[in-house]
Every structure is written in C-alpha cells, then in structure tokens.
Enzyme design. Structure first.
Site, PDB file in Angstrom:
ATOM      1  N   ASP A 232      -3.020   2.532  -6.154  1.00  0.00           N
ATOM      2  CA  ASP A 232      -1.939   2.652  -5.190  1.00  0.00           C
ATOM      3  C   ASP A 232      -1.797   1.447  -4.254  1.00  0.00           C
ATOM      4  OD1 ASP A 232      -4.257   3.063  -3.765  1.00  0.00           O
ATOM      5  OD2 ASP A 232      -3.500   4.757  -2.611  1.00  0.00           O
ATOM      6  N   GLU A 233      -2.401   0.302  -4.604  1.00  0.00           N
ATOM      7  CA  GLU A 233      -2.245  -0.857  -3.730  1.00  0.00           C
ATOM      8  C   GLU A 233      -2.430  -2.152  -4.518  1.00  0.00           C
ATOM      9  OE1 GLU A 233      -5.407  -1.605  -0.835  1.00  0.00           O
ATOM     10  OE2 GLU A 233      -6.641  -0.096  -1.851  1.00  0.00           O
TER      11      GLU A 233
ATOM     12  N   ASP B 257       0.848  -1.190   0.000  1.00  0.00           N
ATOM     13  CA  ASP B 257       0.000   0.000   0.000  1.00  0.00           C
ATOM     14  C   ASP B 257       0.883   1.240   0.000  1.00  0.00           C
ATOM     15  OD1 ASP B 257      -2.167   1.662   0.138  1.00  0.00           O
ATOM     16  OD2 ASP B 257      -2.680   1.206   2.216  1.00  0.00           O
TER      17      ASP B 257
END
Length: 422
Positions: A116-117, A19
């Site tokens: 973003d993860e 993350d």
C-alpha cells in the site's frame, strides 16, 4: 501557460512518498460502497470467534476508539457497531497493482515498499508539471479511478517524503523541505523519526537524548560508540539527510507465503494436512504467476498460547509444483509437531526464489518422461482457474478425508484434480 520548472530545485532530487490510507478497509469500501462507505469497519482474522487481531480499521472506526493491533473483542467492546471483514488478499493485490500503475505513468523510478505504499523519484518528470501538480493529479486519479484515499509526502529525499506523508491523513499532501526540519521535526520524540524503533528510542532516552532536535545536535562519536554505524545514520536522519536512491528495479520477491488463523484449534492430522494443502496450493499459484521457482519450503505453526515455531527444508532441485510443496510441508509438520498438540495458526512460505528462465530443474531419473505432461497439465489448470475462478479446479483434499492419499492416487494415474473427486 504553467512553467513546469517552477519549484524544481536547481540541484538535488524530488521524491514523493505515496501512502494509501487504511488500505484494506478502503479497498472493501471501494468494492462495496453501499455496504461499507463511512461506516466503522475493521479487517481481522477469526471473525467468527472474535479472537482475531484487527489488522487495520477505517477512519470512522478510529474516531470511535478502535485501533490497529487491538483484539477483535476489544474493538467490539469499544464500538459494538463495528463491521468485521475477512481479509481478501487477491482483492488487495488488484488495487495495489492499480495505483502502482498510475504512479509508474509519471516516472519509471517507482519503488514499492509494501502493498500500500511506494516511493517515486519525479526529478526527471518536469513534463508533467510541478511536484505539487503531479502529486495533486495523481492523488485525484487514485481517488476517482480506484476510489481510494491517499496521502502524499513531497521532499528532497525518501526519509523526509515518508515523514511528510504521515503528517496529514487521510487525503493529505505535505511538502517537507530540508530547511523545514528544525521547525517541524526537532521538537518531536526520537521514536517519531522513521527508522528508529522503541528499543533504540528507549536507549537514546537513557542517554538523555529525547527529541529529534537533541539527536541532531549530539556528537556523532558518542552515537557511533553507543550504536555503531547506525549512530552516524541517526544523526544524519535527525538533520533530514538521506542519500538512499529510489530503486526502480522490480526485484524478485525474497519469499512468497500464506498464513491462516484457524477458526478453532485443530488437533487431528488430517485436518491440519487439509489446511497445509490449501496453503501450498495458494503459494504455488502465486509462484507460477510470477514465473518463479522455489528451493526452500518453510512452515509456521502457532499454538493457542501464541508461541510460534518455524521449520524449513531445502530441495535438491527448485520446484513450483503444489504437490512437492504440500508433501514437504506435511513432512515438516509431522516431524516437528507433537501428536495431539493443538494448532491455532498455520503458514507455508517459499524461499530461495529464482526466475523460471534462469533455473535448471533436476529431472527425476524415473519419471522424467512425465515432466512435460505434468507441466502442461498444471498450466492448463492455472488457465482454467484464471478464467473461471479458483473453484474451476478445486484444490485436492479440501473436502476429502485424506488429502495426501488423494494426491498420491492422482499422481499415479497421471490425472488432474477435478470437482468430481469430491
């Protein structure tokens, strides 16, 4: 020599949840450290009028009371030195591809769940070291090669990996084993369990089930009676059980879209059409980059009071042409939005996507001979913009008074849309 089998379970899986921390702000800091490093920053829309919502903020800003979801005005009240940044999604996608590529260098089983993860199944990655060694090296590579902070959760399943990555931010690394669940999770409120929203947590509280531990020990029959099959999932999750696989297949996007908050309320149709043209151009470009076709166009329109409508229509044949998307977006807007009604936000979304290679395109009986020429022209324009930037061939109508008319005239002449048109 390191024993690479150490810390790997004899049975079961090893899952990482990777993350990025304050991703949008971190990307801008990585791009321009002299301007943004260790300063309170926030990414938000409508920066000029201070009416936007803060999408994310740096950890420096968070320490000064700024929070995600807060209005820009409130953020500036709490932190007058807050630096506001306009979103740059092309830049975010570049950095996202960068850290995802690093993740895929350790395993093919990488499931991106947002920009973003991602989840990583490293059960078969013993050659690279222990789970902690893999996570540590990956985190350091992301920091040095992309200048991005990240947090990593290490666990036997996706649920616990996600919970673990949230425990230490920024730059955290947490191992959460099944046997740790009672000690580390059971005293937390039900709403902290990933997958349980506020409404579900409120309903659980009305049943006098307030902590994850209480949920873990509740009779499954009661939960199923109250929540259906989700009840059985909740009890398992509260006990740290999750059998869902890490899906390494890169699935075709279900939709591609762009929205924009306008710098002021727009009323004039020609102004609104100009924005729709820009949005149609951006979505069509992304569609072609991913070698996809779209069958459905949807528009999103928001009033100043934040009430929002969506309207859509499905073509007879799939398309990736900006002109088709733009004309349908304008038709939908003109049909469903009252004349003179102010607009705060506009969006164009393409749905029912399919790969170009698998899609049969229905050619127009009257202009089928032009189709190869149009395709070649569009490809040439895309190549120019990829090489020289978006301004190499400007979007038609951006600066003209009547974008619809300009496109119609250009299509009749069979010529491209160049800077000299403006």
């Amino acid at each position: 020599m390191t024993n690479t089998n150490e810390h790997y379970p004899a049975k079961g899986r090893v899952i990482l949840h990777l993350d990025m921390n304050a991703f949008y702000c971190s990307v801008h800091e990585a791009e321009e450290p002299d301007k943004y490093k260790n300063k309170p920053t926030a990414v938000a829309g409508s920066v000029e009028l201070r009416k936007g919502i803060i999408v994310t903020c740096s950890y420096t800003a968070r320490k000064l009371g700024v929070k995600t979801g807060m209005t820009v005005r409130e953020g500036l009240r709490r932190c007058p030195e807050l630096i506001l940044i306009q979103p740059d999604f092309h830049l975010y996608r570049k950095y996202s591809r960068g850290f995802m590529t690093l993740a895929r260098s350790y395993t093919d089983l990488v499931e991106a769940v947002s920009i973003d993860e991602c989840y990583m199944d490293i059960t078969g990655s013993k050659i690279f070291g222990t789970p902690l060694e893999i996570a540590s090296v990956l985190q350091e590579r992301i920091r040095t090669e992309w200048q991005l902070p990240s947090s990593i959760g290490i666990a036997p399943n996706k649920l616990l990996a996600k919970m673990a990555s949230d425990m230490k931010k920024p730059n955290g690394m947490t191992v959460l084993r099944l046997r740790d669940v009672p000690e580390l999770l059971w005293d937390k409120p039900c709403g902290d369990l990933f997958g349980i929203g506020k409404k579900t947590a409120d309903k659980l509280a009305r049943l006098n089930i307030r902590t994850i531990g209480q949920l873990a020990q509740t009779d499954e029959r009661l939960l199923i009676k109250q929540f259906g099959v989700v009840g059985a999932w909740m009890k398992g999750a509260a006990n740290g059980i999750d059998h869902s696989p890490v899906n390494g297949e890169r699935e075709v996007n279900k939709s591609i879209g762009h929205t924009t908050t306008l710098p002021k309320d727009f009323i004039a149709r020609e102004d609104i059409h100009r924005v729709l043209l820009n949005l149609s151009d951006q979505t069509a470009r992304r569609l072609r980059r991913q070698k996809l076709m779209a069958l459905t166009v949807q528009i999103t329109v928001r009033r100043p009071d934040m009430t929002t409508i969506t309207r859509s229509n499905t073509f007879r044949s799939p398309t990736h042409a900006m002109e088709d998307i733009f004309q349908e977006a304008c038709r939908l807007f003109d049909k469903h939005w009252p004349e003179g009604e102010p607009v705060r936000l506009l969006g164009v979304t393409l749905q029912n996507l399919s790969p170009e290679v698998d899609t049969a395109v229905q050619l127009d009986l009257f202009n089928y001979e032009e189709q190869p020429r149009k395709e070649a022209l569009t490809k040439a324009m895309d190549l120019l913009r990829d090489k020289f930037g978006e301004d190499a061939v400007l979007t038609a109508g951006m600066l003209s008074d009547d974008p619809s008319a300009l496109i119609r005239n250009k299509r009749l002449r069979g010529t491209s849309l160049q800077k000299e048109d403006f």
